[in-house]
Every structure is written in C-alpha cells, then in structure tokens.
Design an enzyme around this catalytic site. Structure first.
Site, PDB file in Angstrom:
ATOM      1  N   ASP A   1       0.841  -1.203   0.000  1.00  0.00           N
ATOM      2  CA  ASP A   1       0.000   0.000   0.000  1.00  0.00           C
ATOM      3  C   ASP A   1       0.877   1.254   0.000  1.00  0.00           C
ATOM      4  OD1 ASP A   1       0.875  -0.107   2.609  1.00  0.00           O
ATOM      5  OD2 ASP A   1      -1.110   0.092   3.525  1.00  0.00           O
ATOM      6  N   SER A   2       2.188   1.070   0.039  1.00  0.00           N
ATOM      7  CA  SER A   2       3.114   2.182  -0.213  1.00  0.00           C
ATOM      8  C   SER A   2       2.857   2.774  -1.592  1.00  0.00           C
ATOM      9  CB  SER A   2       4.570   1.717  -0.097  1.00  0.00           C
ATOM     10  OG  SER A   2       4.780   0.537  -0.849  1.00  0.00           O
TER      11      SER A   2
ATOM     12  N   GLU B   1       8.960  -4.100  10.737  1.00  0.00           N
ATOM     13  CA  GLU B   1       9.475  -2.816  10.238  1.00  0.00           C
ATOM     14  C   GLU B   1       9.995  -1.948  11.374  1.00  0.00           C
ATOM     15  OE1 GLU B   1       6.816  -0.921   7.499  1.00  0.00           O
ATOM     16  OE2 GLU B   1       7.986   0.944   7.452  1.00  0.00           O
TER      17      GLU B   1
ATOM     18  N   ASP C   1      -1.015  -6.314  -0.309  1.00  0.00           N
ATOM     19  CA  ASP C   1      -1.085  -5.609   0.969  1.00  0.00           C
ATOM     20  C   ASP C   1      -2.511  -5.104   1.160  1.00  0.00           C
ATOM     21  OD1 ASP C   1       0.128  -4.632   3.200  1.00  0.00           O
ATOM     22  OD2 ASP C   1       1.178  -2.987   2.203  1.00  0.00           O
TER      23      ASP C   1
ATOM     24  N   GLU D   1      -1.522  -5.468   8.500  1.00  0.00           N
ATOM     25  CA  GLU D   1      -0.760  -4.778   9.545  1.00  0.00           C
ATOM     26  C   GLU D   1      -1.463  -4.928  10.890  1.00  0.00           C
ATOM     27  OE1 GLU D   1       0.030  -0.676   8.650  1.00  0.00           O
ATOM     28  OE2 GLU D   1       0.889  -1.140   6.684  1.00  0.00           O
TER      29      GLU D   1
ATOM     30  N   LYS E   1      -1.184  -9.485   3.009  1.00  0.00           N
ATOM     31  CA  LYS E   1      -0.462  -8.969   4.174  1.00  0.00           C
ATOM     32  C   LYS E   1      -1.384  -8.031   4.948  1.00  0.00           C
ATOM     33  CE  LYS E   1       2.973  -5.774   3.953  1.00  0.00           C
ATOM     34  NZ  LYS E   1       2.425  -4.698   4.810  1.00  0.00           N
TER      35      LYS E   1
HETATM   36  O1  KIV Z   1       3.499  -1.119   1.655  1.00  0.00           O
HETATM   37  C1  KIV Z   1       4.694  -1.412   1.784  1.00  0.00           C
HETATM   38  O2  KIV Z   1       5.549  -1.042   0.974  1.00  0.00           O
HETATM   39  C2  KIV Z   1       5.083  -2.183   2.937  1.00  0.00           C
HETATM   40  C3  KIV Z   1       6.542  -2.389   3.151  1.00  0.00           C
HETATM   41  C4  KIV Z   1       7.097  -1.191   3.809  1.00  0.00           C
HETATM   42  C5  KIV Z   1       6.843  -3.615   3.930  1.00  0.00           C
HETATM   43  O3  KIV Z   1       4.274  -2.601   3.692  1.00  0.00           O
END
Ligand code: KIV
Length: 285
Positions: free
Chosen positions: A66-67, A203, A105, A136, A134
């Site tokens: 989600d970056s 992280e 993510d 969080e 993934k």
């Molecule tokens: O979204 C992302 O890029 C991440 C990484 C920082 C692990 O979750």
C-alpha cells in the site's frame, strides 16, 4: 503432471520445471529457504514491467504494497489506498511475473472491522493474482488471521512500525525501543505465528530484537529496518532504485548507484540480501 517439489534440498524455488514456464515460488518454499539459512529477497512492486525485471533478477517475493499510495499516487501516507487500487496493481504485477510469490497488501479499512470483512477483501486480492495477503497489526489481529488461514488465505503479518497506524503512533517512529515495547513486539510476533501467518514483516525495530522475534514467530521474519539477522529483507522498489524523492530513510540503500541498469540494480539487491551485506550497520536501529 507431478506437483513441483519444494522440499528442502530440492531445486531452488522458482527454477524452471519445463523449458518455458518457471515454477512460482510458494510460501513453504520460502520457509524451507529460511530453514536452510538462505536469505529471502522481497521487494515491493506495482506494475508488470518491473515485475518481469524482478523475476529476472531472482527476487523471491513481490509485495504489492500500500506504499503505492505514496510512491505511485503521491499521497503523504498509505491511508487513502483502496482495495480497488491494490486489486488493480496486483493484476498488473501478476501479468508481468511468472516466478515470484505475489503478496497483496490489504489497505487501511479493508480488514480491521471483522474477519468476514477481511475475508471478502482477501478473496478479491487472491482472485486478482496474489498468492498471499499482508495485514498490519499485532496480537489483536490473531482471530482474523486464524479465520483467513482456515479458509485457505495465506497471511503475511506486519508488525513493528505499521504505517497505517501513523496517526496513532504520532509519526513514523522506530518501535520496540523500551523493554516493555520490545516485549509487546515479541508478543505480537508469537501471536501472529500461532495464528497461522506464513511470513511476518517487521518494520523499524532495534536489530537486537530480531533473534527473539524470529524464535517467537516460528516463521520467517522479513525485515525492513530490522537488521541483517532477519530471514529475509524487503524494500520499497523505488527506494532501492533511488527514485523516491527526498531524503531516504535510514534503512534504505540505493542499489542503482553504480549499477548501470535497473536489472543490474535489482540483481545487486538480491545478491546483497543473499550474502548478508545488506543491510549494513548504517541501515540498522
Ligand atoms: O506497503 C509497503 O511497501 C510495505 C513495506 C514497507 C513492507 O508494507
């Protein structure tokens, strides 16, 4: 046709079974790598062209992070990203990659409310071409992870600095610095491992924590700003290629410097993770 053999000692994950089609890396294959002490190289990826370059460089896992909200869409946090955004970019990556494990993510708001909500969003991600999602969060997320894993959704955890909690944390800060905070991160790792996570991203924690994290989790820990002791490493691909504007975070290394091409930079990243020269002490907390 016989199923691909991912037992320890078998050919490396992703190596071609036939002349034309590589075998996709699986979660058990990554777990076997960690078991054998071979480092896992993961990068974020959002599009087909870079996905193909990552495959060619031997990247083991592609995280449709989600970056993307920050590096693709230009937001100041990951919070505006939607399930539709992640699904779109997962489809792009899945079209470009034949080899790496693809992890989607799950964005802010798509899994926190209930296991059922998380399952519905995860199904969209897997149907778009991901093999894992993934999420969080720490121990509070264990019931949701169990719910997903029982329904055949492989889950990667993400603990330590979880960027979707930026407002709750009051900024992007290193986590687990005090004894109590360190114990809480370790407890999160244990809870997520017990709930059935196949991998856990950690992280921005002090590197001294990593050995305790690895043994508490019982599954490979993929670090970003968590030290070289982790079973694997992940970076935002634009950071690794030196094209993210502004001052890079401490844990970032620009692999494009002196590389000459994107392919060489990505291969340099994989090589440095494998031979443990990345991250160096200057990238750690
Ligand atoms: O979204 C992302 O890029 C991440 C990484 C920082 C692990 O979750």
């Amino acid at each position: 046709m016989a199923p691909p053999d991912h037992t320890p000692g078998a050919k490396p994950p992703g190596q071609s079974d036939s002349a034309t089609r590589p075998v996709r890396v699986t979660v058990p294959a990554l777990q076997a790598m960690a078991h054998e002490g071979r480092r896992i190289a993961m990068l974020t990826c959002y599009d087909a062209s870079l996905a193909a370059q990552c495959d060619a460089a031997g990247v083991d896992a592609l995280l449709v992070g989600d970056s993307l909200g920050m590096v693709i869409q230009g937001h100041t946090s990951t919070l505006p990203v939607t399930v539709a955004d992640v699904v779109y970019h997962t489809r792009c990556v899945a079209r470009g990659s034949q080899r790496a494990l693809i992890i989607a993510d799950m964005p802010f708001g798509s899994y926190q409310a209930s296991p059922e909500v998380a399952y519905a969003a995860s199904v969209e991600a897997l149907q778009a071409g991901a093999q894992m999602v993934k999420l969080e969060g720490g121990a509070w997320l264990a019931p949701t992870i169990e719910f997903l894993v029982r329904r055949s959704v492989p889950v990667c955890g993400h603990i330590g600095l979880t960027p979707q909690s930026v407002h709750a944390f009051g900024g992007y800060r290193v986590q687990g610095k005090s004894d109590a905070a360190a114990d809480a991160v370790i407890a999160d790792a244990r809870a997520l491992g017990e709930a059935g996570c196949g991998l856990i991203v950690v992280e921005c924690v002090p590197r001294l924590l990593t050995p305790r994290l690895e043994s508490a989790a019982g599954v490979p820990v993929i670090g970003i700003g968590a030290g070289p002791e982790c079973a694997g490493q992940v970076l935002v691909i634009y950071d690794a290629l030196g094209i993210t504007p502004g001052k890079p975070a401490r844990f970032v290394r620009d692999f494009m410097k002196d590389a000459g091409s994107v392919g060489a930079a990505l291969a340099g990243y994989v090589g440095a993770v494998r031979d443990r020269s990345f991250p160096g002490p200057q990238h750690c907390f």
